[in-house]
Design a protein around this motif. Structure first.
Motif, PDB file in Angstrom:
ATOM      1  N   ALA A 131       0.826  -1.207   0.000  1.00 22.38           N
ATOM      2  CA  ALA A 131       0.000   0.000   0.000  1.00 22.38           C
ATOM      3  C   ALA A 131       0.863   1.260   0.000  1.00 22.38           C
ATOM      4  O   ALA A 131       0.499   2.278  -0.606  1.00 22.38           O
ATOM      5  N   VAL A 132       2.005   1.205   0.663  1.00 23.71           N
ATOM      6  CA  VAL A 132       2.914   2.354   0.674  1.00 23.71           C
ATOM      7  C   VAL A 132       3.488   2.574  -0.718  1.00 23.71           C
ATOM      8  O   VAL A 132       3.602   3.708  -1.191  1.00 23.71           O
ATOM      9  N   ARG A 133       3.837   1.485  -1.393  1.00 25.53           N
ATOM     10  CA  ARG A 133       4.352   1.610  -2.750  1.00 25.53           C
ATOM     11  C   ARG A 133       3.296   2.219  -3.678  1.00 25.53           C
ATOM     12  O   ARG A 133       3.597   3.078  -4.507  1.00 25.53           O
ATOM     13  N   THR A 134       2.062   1.782  -3.512  1.00 27.64           N
ATOM     14  CA  THR A 134       0.971   2.345  -4.319  1.00 27.64           C
ATOM     15  C   THR A 134       0.798   3.830  -4.036  1.00 27.64           C
ATOM     16  O   THR A 134       0.623   4.641  -4.960  1.00 27.64           O
ATOM     17  N   ALA A 135       0.867   4.204  -2.768  1.00 25.31           N
ATOM     18  CA  ALA A 135       0.739   5.618  -2.396  1.00 25.31           C
ATOM     19  C   ALA A 135       1.864   6.448  -2.997  1.00 25.31           C
ATOM     20  O   ALA A 135       1.646   7.585  -3.443  1.00 25.31           O
ATOM     21  N   ALA A 136       3.072   5.908  -3.017  1.00 20.59           N
ATOM     22  CA  ALA A 136       4.198   6.637  -3.608  1.00 20.59           C
ATOM     23  C   ALA A 136       3.963   6.874  -5.098  1.00 20.59           C
ATOM     24  O   ALA A 136       4.248   7.966  -5.620  1.00 20.59           O
ATOM     25  N   ARG A 137       3.437   5.866  -5.784  1.00 22.12           N
ATOM     26  CA  ARG A 137       3.163   6.033  -7.218  1.00 22.12           C
ATOM     27  C   ARG A 137       2.071   7.072  -7.449  1.00 22.12           C
ATOM     28  O   ARG A 137       2.171   7.896  -8.373  1.00 22.12           O
ATOM     29  N   LEU A 138       1.033   7.062  -6.603  1.00 19.45           N
ATOM     30  CA  LEU A 138      -0.015   8.089  -6.715  1.00 19.45           C
ATOM     31  C   LEU A 138       0.561   9.478  -6.505  1.00 19.45           C
ATOM     32  O   LEU A 138       0.238  10.427  -7.232  1.00 19.45           O
ATOM     33  N   CYS A 139       1.419   9.580  -5.505  1.00 13.92           N
ATOM     34  CA  CYS A 139       2.062  10.853  -5.199  1.00 13.92           C
ATOM     35  C   CYS A 139       2.907  11.313  -6.382  1.00 13.92           C
ATOM     36  O   CYS A 139       2.881  12.488  -6.776  1.00 13.92           O
TER      37      CYS A 139
END
Length: 283
Positions: A131-139
């Motif tokens: 989920a953190v990796r996904t959030a980084a990509r969204l960011c």
């Protein structure tokens, strides 16, 4: 330089000593120095094992050699003399002081009020690193949409830092306000997974977009800095596409293994980060 107590174990479970930290700071200097040079340092120091706790020190330690450069940083009731880690021997001198992690400003000494880095710390509420990796990509997508170039770094702790190189055109207060508004908008657009809620008990399982490190006189963990956590992980810059790797861990590289990674990659993946600097958008 005289190294005292090289046998002292900072990470006893791995047998990693102060002497090994000293040698690491010497060996990593070529890739670490571009990310810390001319940035005021706050020292995270330990007199024993990292598990026993340490302390932060902003003022240059007493007895510093005359070749250790410093800079005066104003505060409400005077100034603080921060170390500048501008060369290999200063990095190793920090290790001699028991400094495991040198935390640095997002601005450089010649223009303390003009940051050249913007940092968004993705702080998870659970152990779901995917989920953190996904959030980084969204960011990253949102930053590119406004003309900025994001870089990602696993912190050696639990999260990811999304870092943006900036041209030094805006005051630190403007940068802090801009990124706070950016984070609020991003969290609102993904309110099921992201939050800017300061209080942990109000975050549920969402990832906290922490932008506080962009405020005046705040510091961040720089690339290749060891962390006072089990097995001596280090903050590690990534190639952006590595965020797609399910095997990626926030603390996957250590003081003992980061050299192998750099050799495999052929150098620092952030070597050209400064060339990607853009002016912060207005509004």
């Amino acid at each position: 330089m005289r190294l005292t107590h090289p046998e002292r174990e900072l990470w006893p479970e791995d047998g990693i000593t102060k002497g090994e930290l000293f040698e690491y700071m010497g060996s990593i200097a070529d890739v670490m120095l571009p990310h810390v040079r001319d940035r005021p340092v706050s020292l995270q120091r330990f007199r024993g094992a990292v598990g026993d706790g340490g302390f932060f020190q902003k003022e240059v330690p007493k007895g510093a050699p005359d070749w250790v450069r410093t800079v005066e940083v104003p505060k409400k009731d005077g100034v603080v003399h921060h170390v500048l880690a501008n060369d290999q021997r200063t990095l190793q001198w920090l290790a001699q002081q028991g400094c495991v992690t040198p935390h640095v400003f997002t601005s450089r000494a010649d223009k303390l009020d003009r940051p050249d880095r913007l940092v968004i710390d993705l702080d998870p509420s659970t152990e779901d690193f995917a989920a953190v990796r996904t959030a980084a990509r969204l960011c990253g997508d949102a930053l590119r949409a406004v003309g900025l170039e994001p870089f990602a770094m696993v912190t050696g702790s639990r999260g990811i830092h999304v870092v943006v190189p900036l041209k030094r055109t805006r005051a630190v207060g403007d940068v802090a306000d801009w990124v706070a508004a950016f984070a609020a908008d991003l969290a609102a657009a993904h309110d099921d997974t992201l939050t800017t809620e300061f209080y942990k008990n109000k975050r549920d399982d969402r990832i906290y977009l922490d932008v506080a490190r962009n405020r005046p006189a705040q510091t961040v963990v720089p690339p290749y800095a060891p962390r006072p956590r089990p097995h001596a992980p280090v903050a590690t810059p990534l190639r952006w596409e590595e965020l797609d790797d399910d095997a990626l861990k926030p603390d996957g590289w250590t003081l003992r293994t980061i050299g192998d990674r750099l050799a495999e990659l052929g150098g620092d993946p952030w070597a050209d980060i400064t060339s990607a600097a853009r002016a912060l958008p207005r509004g």
